[in-house]
Write an enzyme that holds these catalytic residues in place. Structure first.
Site, PDB file in Angstrom:
ATOM      1  N   LYS A  22      42.125  46.900  37.248  1.00 18.45           N
ATOM      2  CA  LYS A  22      41.174  46.182  37.572  1.00 18.45           C
ATOM      3  C   LYS A  22      41.827  45.451  38.474  1.00 18.45           C
ATOM      4  O   LYS A  22      41.120  44.884  39.551  1.00 18.45           O
ATOM      5  CB  LYS A  22      40.667  45.916  35.954  1.00 18.45           C
ATOM      6  CG  LYS A  22      39.661  45.150  36.726  1.00 18.45           C
ATOM      7  CD  LYS A  22      39.342  44.397  35.448  1.00 18.45           C
ATOM      8  CE  LYS A  22      39.495  43.233  35.024  1.00 18.45           C
ATOM      9  NZ  LYS A  22      39.810  42.236  35.174  1.00 18.45           N
ATOM     10  N   ASN A  23      42.635  43.995  38.159  1.00 15.30           N
ATOM     11  CA  ASN A  23      43.103  42.671  39.121  1.00 15.30           C
ATOM     12  C   ASN A  23      43.631  43.927  40.603  1.00 15.30           C
ATOM     13  O   ASN A  23      43.298  42.714  41.132  1.00 15.30           O
ATOM     14  CB  ASN A  23      43.616  42.559  38.211  1.00 15.30           C
ATOM     15  CG  ASN A  23      43.093  41.638  37.436  1.00 15.30           C
ATOM     16  OD1 ASN A  23      42.488  41.744  36.970  1.00 15.30           O
ATOM     17  ND2 ASN A  23      43.403  40.994  36.500  1.00 15.30           N
ATOM     18  N   CYS A 118      34.202  30.198  33.417  1.00 14.81           N
ATOM     19  CA  CYS A 118      33.830  30.586  32.087  1.00 14.81           C
ATOM     20  C   CYS A 118      34.331  30.724  31.106  1.00 14.81           C
ATOM     21  O   CYS A 118      34.960  29.396  30.539  1.00 14.81           O
ATOM     22  CB  CYS A 118      34.259  32.231  33.501  1.00 14.81           C
ATOM     23  SG  CYS A 118      36.405  32.205  32.796  1.00 14.81           S
ATOM     24  N   ARG A 123      38.509  27.296  36.217  1.00 14.69           N
ATOM     25  CA  ARG A 123      38.604  28.369  36.786  1.00 14.69           C
ATOM     26  C   ARG A 123      38.050  27.806  38.415  1.00 14.69           C
ATOM     27  O   ARG A 123      37.177  28.525  38.914  1.00 14.69           O
ATOM     28  CB  ARG A 123      38.289  29.235  36.438  1.00 14.69           C
ATOM     29  CG  ARG A 123      38.739  29.658  35.011  1.00 14.69           C
ATOM     30  CD  ARG A 123      38.738  31.702  34.863  1.00 14.69           C
ATOM     31  NE  ARG A 123      39.499  31.986  35.463  1.00 14.69           N
ATOM     32  CZ  ARG A 123      38.880  33.597  35.193  1.00 14.69           C
ATOM     33  NH1 ARG A 123      38.146  34.121  34.327  1.00 14.69           N
ATOM     34  NH2 ARG A 123      39.988  34.746  36.184  1.00 14.69           N
ATOM     35  N   PRO A 124      38.550  26.233  38.474  1.00 12.82           N
ATOM     36  CA  PRO A 124      38.759  25.622  39.983  1.00 12.82           C
ATOM     37  C   PRO A 124      38.352  26.926  41.394  1.00 12.82           C
ATOM     38  O   PRO A 124      39.356  27.708  40.772  1.00 12.82           O
ATOM     39  CB  PRO A 124      38.761  24.362  39.744  1.00 12.82           C
ATOM     40  CG  PRO A 124      40.082  24.717  38.986  1.00 12.82           C
ATOM     41  CD  PRO A 124      39.229  25.505  38.374  1.00 12.82           C
ATOM     42  N   ASP A 126      40.179  25.554  43.961  1.00 14.64           N
ATOM     43  CA  ASP A 126      40.199  23.483  44.805  1.00 14.64           C
ATOM     44  C   ASP A 126      41.714  24.854  45.927  1.00 14.64           C
ATOM     45  O   ASP A 126      41.891  23.911  46.898  1.00 14.64           O
ATOM     46  CB  ASP A 126      40.506  22.179  44.223  1.00 14.64           C
ATOM     47  CG  ASP A 126      41.723  22.757  42.753  1.00 14.64           C
ATOM     48  OD1 ASP A 126      41.334  24.089  42.278  1.00 14.64           O
ATOM     49  OD2 ASP A 126      42.591  22.102  42.607  1.00 14.64           O
ATOM     50  N   ASP A 308      47.216  37.708  30.357  1.00 14.83           N
ATOM     51  CA  ASP A 308      46.083  38.141  29.711  1.00 14.83           C
ATOM     52  C   ASP A 308      46.942  39.674  28.825  1.00 14.83           C
ATOM     53  O   ASP A 308      45.932  40.269  28.939  1.00 14.83           O
ATOM     54  CB  ASP A 308      45.743  39.576  31.085  1.00 14.83           C
ATOM     55  CG  ASP A 308      44.565  38.645  32.156  1.00 14.83           C
ATOM     56  OD1 ASP A 308      44.991  37.584  31.762  1.00 14.83           O
ATOM     57  OD2 ASP A 308      45.187  39.432  33.230  1.00 14.83           O
ATOM     58  N   ARG A 400      33.940  46.168  31.183  1.00  9.98           N
ATOM     59  CA  ARG A 400      34.815  45.399  32.288  1.00  9.98           C
ATOM     60  C   ARG A 400      36.022  45.662  32.781  1.00  9.98           C
ATOM     61  O   ARG A 400      36.721  45.410  33.462  1.00  9.98           O
ATOM     62  CB  ARG A 400      34.853  44.027  32.071  1.00  9.98           C
ATOM     63  CG  ARG A 400      32.818  43.122  32.147  1.00  9.98           C
ATOM     64  CD  ARG A 400      33.260  41.441  32.548  1.00  9.98           C
ATOM     65  NE  ARG A 400      33.856  41.541  33.123  1.00  9.98           N
ATOM     66  CZ  ARG A 400      34.139  39.771  33.686  1.00  9.98           C
ATOM     67  NH1 ARG A 400      33.245  39.177  32.740  1.00  9.98           N
ATOM     68  NH2 ARG A 400      34.578  40.135  35.158  1.00  9.98           N
TER      69      ARG A 400
END
Ligand code: EPU
Length: 422
Positions: A22-23, A118, A123-124, A126, A308, A400
């Site tokens: 997926k990723n 989330c 989870r920025p 920057d 994960d 997902r």
């Protein structure tokens, strides 16, 4: 909304095919934006996140078609009609932010909604922003959207990421492929999904070296062309199904699995008393004798233990002999599965980023639910080892990231079904 019902019924036996990652697919798909020519991805996973990325790319003017029952994705971004990634799509999936680098490189401008927090952390973005600014982008935040411009085009630069972020590495590498001159990205992430992205970009004509190490060097080119690329095996789906025989007993071969994708994880399984053997066709996993032993785990960037797989490992530790400490160092709020596992009889204490799990002899089925993908699947794994029935609700999280979870586990003898929620 559907639920999944699992009833623990003893050892598992057989084979589970592992899909494309997926990723990896979620960063390979936006690479289409870098070229006017078609990009074809094979071995794609059939997941709702992939559909979301397809919708996003289509909203930008890409053509996308799904072939061979979704296993092949054909993309073409000859004429882009928009440079705005809308909040309505981005809020559903953070990986939408991976269109920023490619759009900026190809069009000299991009407007991308900030995803917001989330379930697993703030989870920025920057790190993405400072890296693209180092390449000459001007970025400002207006009305929740990042407005990025590079009027004279992006220019190669030397930049060191403060943290080896997967997404920031992917966005920067994609952007740098079309920048003028050489970019040296230091403290780059080393995950297999990044290696896969670089291999695909190279097929498209990009000049990149150093993928899989902490320094990636990209020599900008004028244009990229089309390519066909197979998506790398999903190491997280692989690790998830490796836990199935570890927690329920038995022996399962994960087809397509490779040790190099899950080395640190496999070492922990071995220390817990679970054997992992590489075969010609995949990885064979078996629980040696009796209960697994408690092992401590600390999540780290690749090649360390993946965040994960932390929830799935916690499920396993719930049934281990002894006490295990799990340190989560990547995300600040990734223990939501702990209270749900506790409802199944697990003995877990969470203090900040650390969880202590004292193994119990037997978990007990219960109705549970989870707020993210990996947490959901950890509850299914726990259900495989529990006495009685475990009903996992909010299954859309699972869709997902796991294709055919019910069929794959049934194939090795698990008692599991998907039902409509009342
Ligand atoms: N971070 C920042 N600033 C940034 C970017 C990241 O502070 O600009 C922080 C994050 O808040 C987080 C840490 O750095 O605490 C790691 O974030 P990273 O950018 O490495 O992760 P990501 O690219 O957002 C990908 C995967 C995640 C996986 C992480 C870590 C995709 C689409 N997602 O996210 O996958 O957990 O890397 O390995 O590739 C999942 O599949 O369940 C999942 C969450």
């Amino acid at each position: 909304m559907d639920s999944i019902i699992v009833t623990g019924n003893g050892p598992l036996q057989g084979q589970i095919p592992i899909a494309g990652a997926k990723n990896a697919c979620l960063t390979l798909m936006p690479a289409t934006l870098l070229s006017e020519e078609p990009l074809t991805l094979t071995n794609a996973p059939r997941l709702s996140d992939i559909k979301t990325m397809t919708t996003l790319l289509q909203s930008l003017g890409s053509e996308a078609s799904s072939l061979q029952d979704g296993k092949v994705i054909s993309l073409s971004s000859h004429d882009l009609t928009s440079h705005t990634a809308d909040y309505e799509i981005v809020r559903k999936m953070r990986a939408s932010n991976l269109v920023l680098g490619p759009m900026l490189a190809r069009l000299g401008q991009a407007v991308v909604s900030l995803p917001g927090g989330c379930a697993i952390g703030a989870r920025p973005m920057d790190l993405h922003i400072t890296a693209l600014e180092a390449l000459g982008a001007e970025i400002e935040l207006k009305d929740g959207y990042l407005h990025a411009k590079a009027p004279g085009g992006l220019k190669g630069a030397v930049h060191e990421l403060r943290f080896a972020s997967v997404g920031a590495t992917e966005n920067t590498v994609m952007a740098a492929t079309l920048a003028k001159g050489t970019t040296v990205l230091k403290n780059a992430a080393r995950e297999p999904e990044i290696v896969d992205l670089v291999r695909c970009l190279r097929k498209m004509g990009a000049q990149i070296e150093g993928e899989g190490s902490s320094t990636i060097t990209i020599e900008g080119v004028d244009r990229l062309h089309g390519a066909t690329h197979p998506v790398v095996t999903d190491r997280i789906e692989l690790g998830t199904y490796m836990i199935a025989p570890a927690i329920a007993g038995g022996e399962v071969e994960c087809l397509g699995g490779k040790l190099e994708l899950v080395q640190s994880f496999a070492e922990k399984l071995d220390a817990a008393g679970v054997s992992v053997e590489e075969t010609d066709t995949g990885l064979k996993v078996a629980r040696r004798n009796g209960r697994v032993q408690a092992v401590d785990v600390k999540t780290e960037v690749f090649p360390g233990f993946p965040t994960d797989l932390q929830a799935q490992m916690m499920a396993l530790m719930c049934t281990a002999e002894g006490e295990a400490t799990l340190d989560e160092t990547i995300f600040e709020n990734r223990f939501m599965h702990a209270p749900e596992l506790t409802r199944m009889g697990a003995d877990i204490e969470v203090h900040g980023g650390q969880a202590r799990v004292r193994g119990v002899e037997r978990l007990k089925g219960a109705p549970v639910m989870a707020t993210d993908l990996r947490a959901s699947v950890s509850l299914i794994l726990a259900g495989l080892a529990a006495e009685g029935e475990t009903r996992v609700s909010r299954v859309y999280h699972l869709d997902r990231g796991y294709e055919n979870v019910v069929a794959k586990l049934r194939g090795v003898g698990a008692q599991i079904e998907r039902v409509k929620e009342e």
